[in-house]
Write a protein that holds these residues in place. Structure first.
Motif, mmCIF file in Angstrom:
data_model
loop_
_atom_site.group_PDB
_atom_site.id
_atom_site.type_symbol
_atom_site.label_atom_id
_atom_site.label_comp_id
_atom_site.label_asym_id
_atom_site.label_seq_id
_atom_site.Cartn_x
_atom_site.Cartn_y
_atom_site.Cartn_z
ATOM 1 N N LEU A 198 40.700 19.533 -55.560
ATOM 2 C CA LEU A 198 41.945 20.026 -56.137
ATOM 3 C C LEU A 198 41.948 19.860 -57.660
ATOM 4 O O LEU A 198 42.389 20.746 -58.395
ATOM 5 C CB LEU A 198 43.148 19.310 -55.523
ATOM 6 N N ASP A 203 52.746 22.430 -57.110
ATOM 7 C CA ASP A 203 52.578 23.505 -56.126
ATOM 8 C C ASP A 203 51.597 23.144 -55.023
ATOM 9 O O ASP A 203 51.569 23.788 -53.970
ATOM 10 C CB ASP A 203 52.097 24.786 -56.819
ATOM 11 N N HIS A 204 50.780 22.117 -55.257
ATOM 12 C CA HIS A 204 49.749 21.749 -54.283
ATOM 13 C C HIS A 204 49.956 20.354 -53.701
ATOM 14 O O HIS A 204 49.017 19.750 -53.164
ATOM 15 C CB HIS A 204 48.369 21.857 -54.925
ATOM 16 N N GLY A 205 51.163 19.839 -53.791
ATOM 17 C CA GLY A 205 51.483 18.565 -53.168
ATOM 18 C C GLY A 205 50.802 17.374 -53.806
ATOM 19 O O GLY A 205 50.573 16.351 -53.156
ATOM 20 N N ALA A 206 50.496 17.494 -55.102
ATOM 21 C CA ALA A 206 49.804 16.431 -55.821
ATOM 22 C C ALA A 206 50.668 15.964 -56.995
ATOM 23 O O ALA A 206 51.749 16.507 -57.252
ATOM 24 C CB ALA A 206 48.452 16.923 -56.325
ATOM 25 N N PHE A 256 50.776 23.267 -61.392
ATOM 26 C CA PHE A 256 49.713 23.380 -60.388
ATOM 27 C C PHE A 256 49.762 22.186 -59.447
ATOM 28 O O PHE A 256 49.671 22.338 -58.219
ATOM 29 C CB PHE A 256 48.348 23.461 -61.076
ATOM 30 N N LEU A 265 46.228 13.023 -54.778
ATOM 31 C CA LEU A 265 46.510 13.792 -53.569
ATOM 32 C C LEU A 265 46.399 12.862 -52.368
ATOM 33 O O LEU A 265 45.338 12.287 -52.119
ATOM 34 C CB LEU A 265 45.522 14.954 -53.423
ATOM 35 N N GLU A 274 39.859 22.552 -59.065
ATOM 36 C CA GLU A 274 40.575 23.824 -59.041
ATOM 37 C C GLU A 274 41.594 23.900 -60.182
ATOM 38 O O GLU A 274 41.763 24.955 -60.817
ATOM 39 C CB GLU A 274 41.283 24.009 -57.696
ATOM 40 N N ALA A 275 42.271 22.791 -60.455
ATOM 41 C CA ALA A 275 43.218 22.756 -61.567
ATOM 42 C C ALA A 275 42.507 23.012 -62.891
ATOM 43 O O ALA A 275 43.000 23.771 -63.743
ATOM 44 C CB ALA A 275 43.940 21.411 -61.603
ATOM 45 N N ARG A 311 38.956 15.899 -51.010
ATOM 46 C CA ARG A 311 40.132 16.754 -51.173
ATOM 47 C C ARG A 311 40.725 16.615 -52.572
ATOM 48 O O ARG A 311 41.044 17.611 -53.225
ATOM 49 C CB ARG A 311 41.178 16.415 -50.108
#
Length: 275
Positions: free
Chosen positions: A34, A65-68, A62, A114, A37-38, A30
Protein backbone atom coordinates in the motif's frame (compact mmCIF):
# COMPACT_ATOMS: atom_id res chain seq x y z
CA UNK A 1 10.66 9.92 8.78
CA UNK A 2 12.47 10.60 12.08
CA UNK A 3 15.09 7.91 11.60
CA UNK A 4 17.14 6.78 14.54
CA UNK A 5 20.05 9.20 14.82
CA UNK A 6 23.49 7.62 14.91
CA UNK A 7 27.05 8.88 14.89
CA UNK A 8 30.34 7.12 14.41
CA UNK A 9 31.38 8.02 17.95
CA UNK A 10 29.52 6.64 20.93
CA UNK A 11 26.91 4.61 19.03
CA UNK A 12 24.84 2.65 21.53
CA UNK A 13 24.06 -0.98 20.92
CA UNK A 14 20.43 -1.58 20.06
CA UNK A 15 18.25 -4.00 22.02
CA UNK A 16 17.67 -7.45 20.56
CA UNK A 17 15.63 -7.08 17.34
CA UNK A 18 12.21 -8.77 17.41
CA UNK A 19 11.67 -11.89 15.30
CA UNK A 20 8.41 -12.05 13.33
CA UNK A 21 6.49 -15.05 12.05
CA UNK A 22 4.13 -15.69 9.11
CA UNK A 23 1.46 -13.29 10.42
CA UNK A 24 4.01 -10.49 10.53
CA UNK A 25 5.18 -11.21 7.00
CA UNK A 26 1.62 -11.10 5.68
CA UNK A 27 0.86 -7.87 7.53
CA UNK A 28 4.03 -6.22 6.26
CA UNK A 29 3.40 -7.35 2.68
CA UNK A 30 0.03 -5.58 2.73
CA UNK A 31 1.35 -2.43 4.41
CA UNK A 32 4.43 -2.31 2.20
CA UNK A 33 2.45 -2.72 -0.99
CA UNK A 34 0.00 0.00 0.00
CA UNK A 35 2.85 2.38 0.78
CA UNK A 36 4.41 1.59 -2.60
CA UNK A 37 1.07 2.27 -4.30
CA UNK A 38 0.83 5.62 -2.51
CA UNK A 39 4.31 6.55 -3.71
CA UNK A 40 3.34 5.59 -7.28
CA UNK A 41 0.51 8.13 -7.05
CA UNK A 42 2.83 10.79 -5.61
CA UNK A 43 5.53 10.17 -8.23
CA UNK A 44 3.03 10.67 -11.04
CA UNK A 45 1.72 13.86 -9.42
CA UNK A 46 5.17 15.44 -8.94
CA UNK A 47 5.42 18.09 -11.66
CA UNK A 48 6.68 21.68 -12.00
CA UNK A 49 4.24 24.07 -10.31
CA UNK A 50 2.83 21.48 -7.92
CA UNK A 51 3.32 22.29 -4.25
CA UNK A 52 4.55 19.78 -1.70
CA UNK A 53 1.50 20.73 0.37
CA UNK A 54 -0.65 19.37 -2.47
CA UNK A 55 1.38 16.15 -2.48
CA UNK A 56 0.93 15.86 1.28
CA UNK A 57 -2.84 16.24 0.94
CA UNK A 58 -2.84 13.62 -1.81
CA UNK A 59 -0.97 11.18 0.44
CA UNK A 60 -3.35 11.78 3.35
CA UNK A 61 -6.42 11.25 1.17
CA UNK A 62 -4.92 8.08 -0.32
CA UNK A 63 -4.33 6.69 3.16
CA UNK A 64 -7.86 7.52 4.31
CA UNK A 65 -9.37 5.99 1.16
CA UNK A 66 -7.53 2.73 1.79
CA UNK A 67 -8.17 2.24 5.50
CA UNK A 68 -4.66 3.31 6.49
CA UNK A 69 -3.08 6.17 8.42
CA UNK A 70 0.13 8.18 7.77
CA UNK A 71 2.60 7.20 10.48
CA UNK A 72 4.44 10.53 10.42
CA UNK A 73 1.35 12.70 11.02
CA UNK A 74 1.79 14.21 14.52
CA UNK A 75 4.61 11.72 15.26
CA UNK A 76 6.72 13.53 17.87
CA UNK A 77 4.95 16.70 16.74
CA UNK A 78 5.69 16.37 13.01
CA UNK A 79 2.87 18.29 11.27
CA UNK A 80 2.44 16.46 7.94
CA UNK A 81 1.68 13.07 6.41
CA UNK A 82 4.86 12.74 4.33
CA UNK A 83 8.34 14.24 4.12
CA UNK A 84 9.35 16.12 0.97
CA UNK A 85 13.09 16.82 0.81
CA UNK A 86 14.19 18.99 -2.13
CA UNK A 87 17.69 19.33 -3.63
CA UNK A 88 20.10 19.97 -0.71
CA UNK A 89 17.56 18.85 1.91
CA UNK A 90 18.79 15.50 3.22
CA UNK A 91 15.62 14.34 4.98
CA UNK A 92 12.52 15.40 6.93
CA UNK A 93 11.60 18.29 4.65
CA UNK A 94 8.18 19.62 5.69
CA UNK A 95 5.60 20.06 2.88
CA UNK A 96 4.62 23.68 2.21
CA UNK A 97 2.93 25.91 -0.38
CA UNK A 98 6.05 26.69 -2.42
CA UNK A 99 5.72 25.29 -5.99
CA UNK A 100 8.25 22.77 -7.23
CA UNK A 101 10.50 24.11 -9.96
CA UNK A 102 11.80 22.61 -13.19
CA UNK A 103 15.07 20.81 -12.44
CA UNK A 104 14.36 20.06 -8.77
CA UNK A 105 14.88 16.60 -7.32
CA UNK A 106 12.65 15.70 -4.40
CA UNK A 107 12.60 12.78 -2.00
CA UNK A 108 9.08 11.56 -1.23
CA UNK A 109 9.08 9.68 2.09
CA UNK A 110 5.89 7.90 3.11
CA UNK A 111 5.04 5.43 5.88
CA UNK A 112 1.51 4.04 6.10
CA UNK A 113 0.02 2.05 8.97
CA UNK A 114 -2.33 -0.66 7.77
CA UNK A 115 -3.97 -3.00 10.31
CA UNK A 116 -1.26 -2.05 12.78
CA UNK A 117 1.70 -2.79 10.46
CA UNK A 118 4.06 -0.13 9.11
CA UNK A 119 5.19 0.11 5.48
CA UNK A 120 7.99 2.67 5.07
CA UNK A 121 9.59 3.74 1.79
CA UNK A 122 11.00 6.73 -0.04
CA UNK A 123 11.95 7.59 -3.60
CA UNK A 124 13.51 10.40 -5.57
CA UNK A 125 11.29 12.15 -8.11
CA UNK A 126 12.49 14.35 -10.96
CA UNK A 127 10.64 17.62 -11.45
CA UNK A 128 10.65 18.13 -15.20
CA UNK A 129 14.05 18.07 -16.88
CA UNK A 130 16.77 17.49 -14.29
CA UNK A 131 20.51 18.29 -14.67
CA UNK A 132 22.73 15.31 -15.34
CA UNK A 133 24.65 15.67 -12.05
CA UNK A 134 21.36 15.38 -10.13
CA UNK A 135 20.32 12.35 -12.18
CA UNK A 136 23.69 10.74 -11.53
CA UNK A 137 23.36 11.27 -7.78
CA UNK A 138 19.91 9.65 -7.80
CA UNK A 139 21.20 6.72 -9.85
CA UNK A 140 24.13 6.20 -7.48
CA UNK A 141 21.86 6.40 -4.43
CA UNK A 142 19.40 3.87 -5.85
CA UNK A 143 22.23 1.49 -6.70
CA UNK A 144 23.65 1.95 -3.20
CA UNK A 145 20.26 1.03 -1.72
CA UNK A 146 19.95 -2.09 -3.84
CA UNK A 147 23.51 -3.18 -3.00
CA UNK A 148 22.62 -2.78 0.66
CA UNK A 149 19.47 -4.86 0.16
CA UNK A 150 21.44 -7.56 -1.67
CA UNK A 151 23.78 -7.84 1.33
CA UNK A 152 20.92 -8.96 3.60
CA UNK A 153 21.00 -12.67 4.43
CA UNK A 154 20.70 -14.85 7.53
CA UNK A 155 24.05 -15.31 9.18
CA UNK A 156 25.24 -11.93 7.94
CA UNK A 157 25.31 -8.71 9.91
CA UNK A 158 24.29 -5.07 9.72
CA UNK A 159 27.83 -4.04 8.82
CA UNK A 160 27.49 -6.08 5.62
CA UNK A 161 24.76 -3.64 4.61
CA UNK A 162 26.79 -0.60 5.57
CA UNK A 163 29.88 -1.90 3.80
CA UNK A 164 28.02 -2.52 0.54
CA UNK A 165 26.54 0.98 0.57
CA UNK A 166 29.62 2.89 1.72
CA UNK A 167 32.05 1.12 -0.59
CA UNK A 168 29.94 1.80 -3.66
CA UNK A 169 28.98 5.40 -2.85
CA UNK A 170 32.54 6.44 -2.05
CA UNK A 171 33.85 4.70 -5.17
CA UNK A 172 31.57 7.07 -7.09
CA UNK A 173 33.06 10.07 -5.23
CA UNK A 174 29.94 10.66 -3.16
CA UNK A 175 29.57 10.65 0.61
CA UNK A 176 27.31 8.75 3.00
CA UNK A 177 25.38 10.73 5.62
CA UNK A 178 26.20 9.53 9.14
CA UNK A 179 23.62 11.47 11.14
CA UNK A 180 20.58 9.38 10.17
CA UNK A 181 20.06 5.68 9.58
CA UNK A 182 17.57 2.91 8.98
CA UNK A 183 15.58 1.17 11.70
CA UNK A 184 13.57 -1.87 12.61
CA UNK A 185 9.81 -1.67 12.26
CA UNK A 186 6.68 -3.77 12.23
CA UNK A 187 3.90 -2.90 14.65
CA UNK A 188 6.32 -0.32 16.09
CA UNK A 189 7.42 2.57 13.86
CA UNK A 190 11.04 2.69 15.07
CA UNK A 191 12.46 -0.47 16.58
CA UNK A 192 15.69 -2.48 16.69
CA UNK A 193 17.92 -3.01 14.82
CA UNK A 194 19.52 0.28 13.86
CA UNK A 195 20.78 0.06 10.28
CA UNK A 196 23.88 2.16 9.62
CA UNK A 197 24.72 2.91 5.99
CA UNK A 198 28.44 2.79 6.66
CA UNK A 199 30.77 0.45 8.53
CA UNK A 200 30.98 0.94 12.27
CA UNK A 201 33.21 -1.63 13.99
CA UNK A 202 31.71 -0.98 17.43
CA UNK A 203 28.17 -1.70 16.23
CA UNK A 204 27.34 -4.87 14.33
CA UNK A 205 24.07 -6.78 14.77
CA UNK A 206 23.62 -10.36 13.50
CA UNK A 207 20.93 -10.79 10.86
CA UNK A 208 18.32 -13.46 11.59
CA UNK A 209 15.22 -14.67 9.73
CA UNK A 210 12.12 -12.74 10.79
CA UNK A 211 13.81 -9.37 11.35
CA UNK A 212 12.13 -6.42 9.64
CA UNK A 213 13.88 -3.11 9.00
CA UNK A 214 14.39 -0.22 6.60
CA UNK A 215 17.47 0.46 4.51
CA UNK A 216 17.48 4.13 3.50
CA UNK A 217 20.87 5.56 2.53
CA UNK A 218 21.23 9.32 2.19
CA UNK A 219 24.02 10.11 -0.27
CA UNK A 220 25.53 13.58 -0.86
CA UNK A 221 27.40 14.91 -3.88
CA UNK A 222 29.59 16.87 -1.46
CA UNK A 223 30.64 16.27 2.10
CA UNK A 224 28.58 14.12 4.49
CA UNK A 225 27.99 16.80 7.15
CA UNK A 226 24.42 17.95 7.74
CA UNK A 227 22.63 20.42 10.00
CA UNK A 228 19.04 20.60 11.24
CA UNK A 229 17.21 23.87 10.68
CA UNK A 230 15.30 25.87 13.25
CA UNK A 231 12.04 23.98 12.65
CA UNK A 232 13.66 21.02 14.42
CA UNK A 233 13.07 18.67 11.49
CA UNK A 234 14.55 19.78 8.16
CA UNK A 235 18.09 18.42 7.72
CA UNK A 236 20.25 19.99 5.00
CA UNK A 237 23.79 19.51 3.69
CA UNK A 238 26.18 21.95 5.35
CA UNK A 239 27.96 22.63 2.06
CA UNK A 240 24.66 23.05 0.14
CA UNK A 241 25.50 20.09 -2.11
CA UNK A 242 22.72 17.95 -3.54
CA UNK A 243 21.48 15.01 -1.49
CA UNK A 244 19.39 11.97 -2.45
CA UNK A 245 17.76 9.08 -0.62
CA UNK A 246 15.95 5.85 -1.44
CA UNK A 247 14.34 3.54 1.07
CA UNK A 248 12.87 0.05 1.18
CA UNK A 249 11.33 -1.94 4.00
CA UNK A 250 12.80 -5.45 3.96
CA UNK A 251 12.76 -8.72 5.88
CA UNK A 252 15.49 -11.25 6.52
CA UNK A 253 14.21 -14.61 5.27
CA UNK A 254 15.52 -18.15 5.66
CA UNK A 255 17.30 -17.84 2.31
CA UNK A 256 18.00 -14.12 1.89
CA UNK A 257 15.84 -11.00 1.77
CA UNK A 258 12.28 -9.99 0.89
CA UNK A 259 11.44 -6.42 -0.15
CA UNK A 260 8.00 -5.32 1.03
CA UNK A 261 7.83 -1.95 -0.76
CA UNK A 262 8.39 -2.70 -4.45
CA UNK A 263 6.53 -0.30 -6.79
CA UNK A 264 3.61 -2.07 -8.51
CA UNK A 265 4.10 0.28 -11.50
CA UNK A 266 7.87 -0.03 -11.64
CA UNK A 267 8.32 3.60 -10.58
CA UNK A 268 10.93 3.12 -7.87
CA UNK A 269 13.61 4.66 -10.07
CA UNK A 270 12.89 8.19 -11.32
CA UNK A 271 12.58 8.80 -15.04
CA UNK A 272 13.50 12.10 -16.66
CA UNK A 273 10.56 13.09 -18.90
CA UNK A 274 12.93 14.91 -21.24
CA UNK A 275 15.19 11.89 -21.77
Amino acid sequence: MQQEQATAQGTRRAPEPPIHGPEGFEGMRRAGRLTAEALDVLMEATQPGVTTEELDKLAYEFAMDHGAYPASLLYRGYPKSICTSINHVVCHGIPNDKPLREGDIVNLDCCLILDGWHGDSSRMAYVGEVPRKAQRLCEITYEALMRGVAAVKPGGSTNDIGRAIQTYAESERCSVVRDFCGHGLGRIYHDAPTILHYVEASYDVPLKPGQFFTIEPMINLGRPAVKVLGDGWTAVTRDRSLSAQFEHTVAVTETGVEIFTISPKGLHQPINPAA
